[in-house]
Design a protein around this motif. Structure first.
Motif: not given
Length: 445
Positions: A200, A204, A223, A225, A227
């Protein structure tokens, strides 16, 4: 400065043990720490170690940057490399170091990432270094999962002292995390960021550099994200535009190599959307407005770029892919479909084609709640997806055979409208983001 597209390409390989093995052609045990130096008027001063995670990129602890230096250098045991940027990430708990030149970078082996989740502590070690370029290993006596600084972390009990930036390694030599700080309670106890948090952090920094390179222009507060291949797009903190009467707001996700857009109309106070995406591909996402009686046809003016890592092969529960194919069967007939010797466009457009999967595994009890994604990639690079769920059933584990009409999967819907390009088509099946089967066919005139 190296083009950020090179970093994006490298990120595609991130989290892919197989890809790292092929690229480096070494076992994970061959990888080792790098040494980070600050360049001063008196010469190079050793600062600490760095963990190589891909060619030209390493991670370290920001704690090593205790003084001002003219520049930074990396020593890989054989050669020196200039650092062209070192950027903080993970709320300032991790330093991403990019080094080398446009033409050449270190060929030192890189660490393969351990699978996300709690690693087994048997044989686990924590490896650090000192100014003499020695390496110090500590045994891990115990480990537990915690949330630390709003990040996933491990609390480790070690056989001795260590330093921030030390690599947490599994018995197989894979990278399970990086020591970030000393734990407040106990002796020789430390907090380590997990392998997923390291990934991550690199993403970033990649996104930050992208914005500076005008590739990623996401609005503030937007954002993305990950998984595994389950991706959440969140615009909770985005200042949304005021909608004029007759307009609607949409969220767009576009596969960079596909010739279509996927969009969702945002209704009410909706602030996020989650989707299963194909591993190993690049996506563009963002928000657009358009008249309510139309559908979005263009990419957002401000957008995020997200690269999903290639998928690792599924090996849990002794999983074994046997067959993944588009097969033929009369809709009203009994028995399993049959894979045709030759695929034709006429057959693909008919009601006789089925998505057909056969696999084997070994479980003692049923396991449900897993994601299933099947993708079809056309010769022109366009990628089409079918989302479903997966469960393990011990009664059919020796041969788990299933099939469903292609018209129900949606994999051929757009091809039926736009036409079928000639060439090779590839099917991939992913269970919880891991590659669980592959197949292909060629469409000739």
């Amino acid at each position: 400065m190296r083009k950020i597209t090179a970093l994006l390409t490298a990120l595609v390989l991130l989290l892919t043990a197989g890809a790292f093995s092929e690229a480096a052609e070494v076992s994970p045990q061959a990888a080792d720490l790098l040494d980070l130096y600050g360049v001063t008027a008196e010469g190079e001063k050793w600062l600490g170690t760095a963990i190589p995670v891909l060619e030209g990129a390493a991670v370290a602890s920001p704690a090593v940057l205790t003084e001002e230096f003219e520049s930074l250098k990396i020593y890989d045991g054989a050669a020196w490399w200039d650092v062209w940027t070192a950027q903080g990430a993970a709320s300032g708990k991790l330093l991403v170091v990019l080094y080398g030149t446009e033409q050449e970078t270190s060929q030192a082996p890189v660490y393969i990432f351990a699978d996300p989740g709690m690693p087994g502590t048997a044989g686990m070690t924590v490896r650090s270094g000192d100014w003499m370029r020695s390496r110090i290993n500590r045994a891990v006596y115990g480990a537990g999962e915690i949330r630390w600084q709003e990040m996933d972390a491990l609390v480790l009990t070690l056989s001795g002292d260590t330093e921030p930036g030390a690599a947490v390694l599994t018995a197989e030599g894979k990278l399970a995390g990086m020591v970030a700080a000393e734990y407040a309670e106990g002796v020789n106890r430390f907090v380590a960021l997990t392998s997923m948090e390291i990934i991550n952090a690199i993403q970033e920094v990649a996104a930050r550099l992208n914005r500076n390179d005008t590739m990623d222009s996401r609005p503030e507060g937007y954002r993305v994200e990950l998984d595994s291949n389950l991706v959440t797009f969140d615009w909770t903190d985005v200042q949304l535009p005021e909608l004029q009467e007759g307009n609607s707001l949409y969220h767009i996700v576009a596969d960079a190599d596909s010739n279509y857009l996927t969009y969702t109309e945002i209704v009410g106070d909706q602030k996020s959307v989650t989707a299963l995406l194909a591993p190993g591909r690049m996506y563009v996402s963002g928000l657009v407005t358009c008249p309510s009686d139309q559908v979005p046809e263009e990419l957002p003016a401000e957008y995020a770029i997200t690269v999903l890592p290639e998928a690792e092969p599924l090996t849990e529960h002794s999983f074994k892919p046997i067959l993944l194919a588009i097969a033929e069967k009369d809709p009203g007939s009994e028995g399993a479909p049959v894979v045709p010797e030759k695929m034709t466009e006429e057959l693909l457009r008919s009601d006789r084609v089925f998505l057909y999967s056969v696999s084997g595994y070994d479980v003692s009890e049923s396991i449900s709640g897993l994601t299933l994604l099947v993708t079809l990639t056309a010769p022109d690079g366009s990628n089409y997806c079918y989302e479903s769920g997966w469960y393990y059933d011990p009664s059919i584990g020796e041969r788990d055979e299933w099939y469903t009409p292609m018209k129900d999967t949606g994999l051929l819907t757009m091809l039926n409208e736009t036409g079928y390009p000639e060439g090779e088509y590839t099917l991939n099946m992913y269970i919880d983001g891991k590659l669980a089967g592959t197949g292909s066919f060629t469409l000739n005139p």
